[in-house]
Write a protein that holds these residues in place. Structure first.
Motif, PDB file in Angstrom:
ATOM      1  N   ASP A 136       0.675  -1.282  -0.080  1.00 44.01           N
ATOM      2  CA  ASP A 136       0.080  -0.051   0.016  1.00 44.01           C
ATOM      3  C   ASP A 136       0.793   1.261   0.057  1.00 44.01           C
ATOM      4  N   ASN A 137       2.113   1.361  -0.583  1.00 41.63           N
ATOM      5  CA  ASN A 137       2.895   2.313  -0.544  1.00 41.63           C
ATOM      6  C   ASN A 137       2.359   3.130  -2.029  1.00 41.63           C
ATOM      7  N   ARG A 138       2.308   4.330  -1.846  1.00 39.73           N
ATOM      8  CA  ARG A 138       1.786   5.296  -3.215  1.00 39.73           C
ATOM      9  C   ARG A 138       2.764   6.142  -3.736  1.00 39.73           C
ATOM     10  N   TRP A 139       3.057   5.873  -5.248  1.00 41.95           N
ATOM     11  CA  TRP A 139       4.075   6.673  -5.741  1.00 41.95           C
ATOM     12  C   TRP A 139       3.309   7.564  -6.688  1.00 41.95           C
ATOM     13  N   ASN A 140       2.293   8.205  -6.400  1.00 40.89           N
ATOM     14  CA  ASN A 140       1.685   9.451  -6.947  1.00 40.89           C
ATOM     15  C   ASN A 140       0.306   9.361  -6.083  1.00 40.89           C
ATOM     16  N   ASP A 141       0.026  11.043  -6.241  1.00 40.90           N
ATOM     17  CA  ASP A 141      -1.552  11.329  -5.578  1.00 40.90           C
ATOM     18  C   ASP A 141      -2.518  11.057  -6.530  1.00 40.90           C
ATOM     19  N   THR A 142      -3.493  12.002  -6.563  1.00 35.44           N
ATOM     20  CA  THR A 142      -4.700  11.807  -7.196  1.00 35.44           C
ATOM     21  C   THR A 142      -4.436  12.266  -8.695  1.00 35.44           C
ATOM     22  N   ASP A 143      -3.499  13.070  -8.916  1.00 36.34           N
ATOM     23  CA  ASP A 143      -3.101  13.413 -10.135  1.00 36.34           C
ATOM     24  C   ASP A 143      -1.668  13.976 -10.677  1.00 36.34           C
ATOM     25  N   SER A 144      -0.726  13.518  -9.888  1.00 41.18           N
ATOM     26  CA  SER A 144       0.661  13.877 -10.045  1.00 41.18           C
ATOM     27  C   SER A 144       1.530  12.869  -9.491  1.00 41.18           C
ATOM     28  N   GLY A 145       2.508  12.510 -10.148  1.00 39.62           N
ATOM     29  CA  GLY A 145       3.594  11.482  -9.441  1.00 39.62           C
ATOM     30  C   GLY A 145       4.874  12.098  -9.294  1.00 39.62           C
ATOM     31  N   ASN A 146       5.835  11.255  -9.960  1.00 41.67           N
ATOM     32  CA  ASN A 146       7.221  11.862  -9.844  1.00 41.67           C
ATOM     33  C   ASN A 146       7.705  12.071 -11.147  1.00 41.67           C
ATOM     34  N   PHE A 147       8.940  12.578 -11.371  1.00 44.27           N
ATOM     35  CA  PHE A 147       9.661  12.674 -12.670  1.00 44.27           C
ATOM     36  C   PHE A 147      10.825  11.637 -12.915  1.00 44.27           C
ATOM     37  N   TRP A 148      10.796  10.740 -14.030  1.00 45.40           N
ATOM     38  CA  TRP A 148      11.712   9.817 -14.282  1.00 45.40           C
ATOM     39  C   TRP A 148      12.466  10.098 -15.548  1.00 45.40           C
ATOM     40  N   CYS A 149      13.823  10.273 -15.374  1.00 46.57           N
ATOM     41  CA  CYS A 149      14.575  10.700 -16.357  1.00 46.57           C
ATOM     42  C   CYS A 149      14.662   9.919 -17.603  1.00 46.57           C
ATOM     43  N   ASP A 150      14.101   8.563 -17.487  1.00 46.84           N
ATOM     44  CA  ASP A 150      14.071   7.295 -18.216  1.00 46.84           C
ATOM     45  C   ASP A 150      12.654   7.318 -18.604  1.00 46.84           C
ATOM     46  N   TRP A 151      11.829   7.937 -18.465  1.00 50.47           N
ATOM     47  CA  TRP A 151      10.386   7.800 -18.706  1.00 50.47           C
ATOM     48  C   TRP A 151       9.442   9.122 -18.790  1.00 50.47           C
ATOM     49  N   ASP A 152       9.729   9.862 -19.767  1.00 49.50           N
ATOM     50  CA  ASP A 152       9.108  11.293 -20.120  1.00 49.50           C
ATOM     51  C   ASP A 152       8.251  11.454 -21.122  1.00 49.50           C
ATOM     52  N   SER A 153       7.978  10.251 -21.835  1.00 50.35           N
ATOM     53  CA  SER A 153       7.049  10.416 -22.988  1.00 50.35           C
ATOM     54  C   SER A 153       6.546   8.892 -23.112  1.00 50.35           C
ATOM     55  N   PRO A 154       5.413   8.887 -23.844  1.00 46.98           N
ATOM     56  CA  PRO A 154       4.687   9.852 -24.731  1.00 46.98           C
ATOM     57  C   PRO A 154       3.674  10.538 -23.718  1.00 46.98           C
ATOM     58  N   ASP A 155       3.293  11.740 -24.343  1.00 46.18           N
ATOM     59  CA  ASP A 155       2.398  12.542 -23.593  1.00 46.18           C
ATOM     60  C   ASP A 155       1.396  13.135 -24.531  1.00 46.18           C
ATOM     61  N   TYR A 156       0.483  12.178 -25.377  1.00 45.67           N
ATOM     62  CA  TYR A 156      -0.264  12.447 -26.354  1.00 45.67           C
ATOM     63  C   TYR A 156      -1.481  13.766 -26.257  1.00 45.67           C
ATOM     64  N   GLY A 165      -1.044  15.991 -23.955  1.00 50.96           N
ATOM     65  CA  GLY A 165      -0.352  17.084 -23.389  1.00 50.96           C
ATOM     66  C   GLY A 165      -0.505  17.846 -22.139  1.00 50.96           C
ATOM     67  N   ASP A 166      -0.992  16.836 -21.250  1.00 59.11           N
ATOM     68  CA  ASP A 166      -1.364  17.246 -19.744  1.00 59.11           C
ATOM     69  C   ASP A 166      -0.161  17.179 -18.636  1.00 59.11           C
ATOM     70  N   GLY A 167       0.971  16.864 -19.220  1.00 54.03           N
ATOM     71  CA  GLY A 167       2.252  16.914 -18.418  1.00 54.03           C
ATOM     72  C   GLY A 167       2.440  15.576 -17.849  1.00 54.03           C
ATOM     73  N   ILE A 168       1.616  14.614 -18.155  1.00 49.16           N
ATOM     74  CA  ILE A 168       1.563  13.350 -17.614  1.00 49.16           C
ATOM     75  C   ILE A 168       2.062  12.343 -18.522  1.00 49.16           C
ATOM     76  N   VAL A 169       3.144  11.427 -18.457  1.00 48.97           N
ATOM     77  CA  VAL A 169       3.249  10.448 -19.060  1.00 48.97           C
ATOM     78  C   VAL A 169       2.076   9.460 -19.394  1.00 48.97           C
ATOM     79  N   ASP A 170       1.632   9.172 -20.542  1.00 48.31           N
ATOM     80  CA  ASP A 170       0.501   8.229 -20.769  1.00 48.31           C
ATOM     81  C   ASP A 170       0.444   6.891 -20.281  1.00 48.31           C
ATOM     82  N   ASP A 171       1.887   6.402 -19.813  1.00 47.04           N
ATOM     83  CA  ASP A 171       1.986   4.927 -19.467  1.00 47.04           C
ATOM     84  C   ASP A 171       2.564   4.898 -18.080  1.00 47.04           C
ATOM     85  N   PRO A 172       2.316   4.158 -17.003  1.00 49.18           N
ATOM     86  CA  PRO A 172       2.500   4.187 -15.810  1.00 49.18           C
ATOM     87  C   PRO A 172       4.194   3.815 -15.685  1.00 49.18           C
ATOM     88  N   TYR A 173       5.102   4.271 -14.654  1.00 48.04           N
ATOM     89  CA  TYR A 173       6.354   3.835 -14.529  1.00 48.04           C
ATOM     90  C   TYR A 173       6.433   2.777 -13.612  1.00 48.04           C
TER      91      TYR A 173
END
Length: 159
Positions: A79-99, A101-109
């Protein structure tokens, strides 16, 4: 009780932050860079911790290209959470795609470990906590000050 780890620049360590048996902690607004193993490591006795709004750069051998063998964080807990309801973390190896344009990568890390945890809202930009911008501002300001000093010093020497 405030169990939080916030606003730190944690680089070139074995592990950035390791929680052993911790519950209810918040890890936020940190910069994790070039740590030998994981930026964040949660052992099997951790639960209900929140890891959000952090920047992960080149931990565990990660590069700008995603590699399943070089995941930047590890979670064996529950039950550890790696994001809140609308935002997570930035991962240098996972910054796209964002089709959209909401600032969130379309696939989970995917987070390494038995918990099979994910950051459901990984960020596309590295401004999650502003540390990168602050560091660059300090560096550029120092360069400008040194250049100004050298120009002024040379100008005063002219006859």
């Amino acid at each position: 009780r405030d169990d939080s780890i916030s606003r730190n620049n944690i680089t070139e360590c074995a592990v950035g932050v390791q929680l052993d048996g911790s519950t209810g902690c918040t890890i936020s607004y940190n910069f994790f860079g070039s740590n030998n193993d994981w930026g964040v490591y949660l052992d099997g006795l951790t639960s209900s911790n929140m890891i959000v709004s952090n920047e992960f750069w080149y931990n565990a051998g990660a590069t700008k290209s995603y590699d399943d063998d070089r995941i930047q964080a590890y979670d064996d807990g529950s039950d550890n959470r790696w994001n809140d309801t609308d935002s997570g973390n930035f991962w240098c190896d996972w910054d796209s795609p964002d089709y959209d344009g909401d600032g969130i990568v379309d696939d989970p890390y995917r987070i390494a470990g038995e918990a099979e945890a994910v950051d459901s809202f990984p960020l596309t930009g590295s401004s999650a906590n502003g540390l990168t911008g602050t560091i660059l501002t300090v560096v550029f300001t120092a360069i400008i000050l040194v250049a100004t000093f050298l120009v002024t010093r040379k100008w005063k020497r002219q006859p």
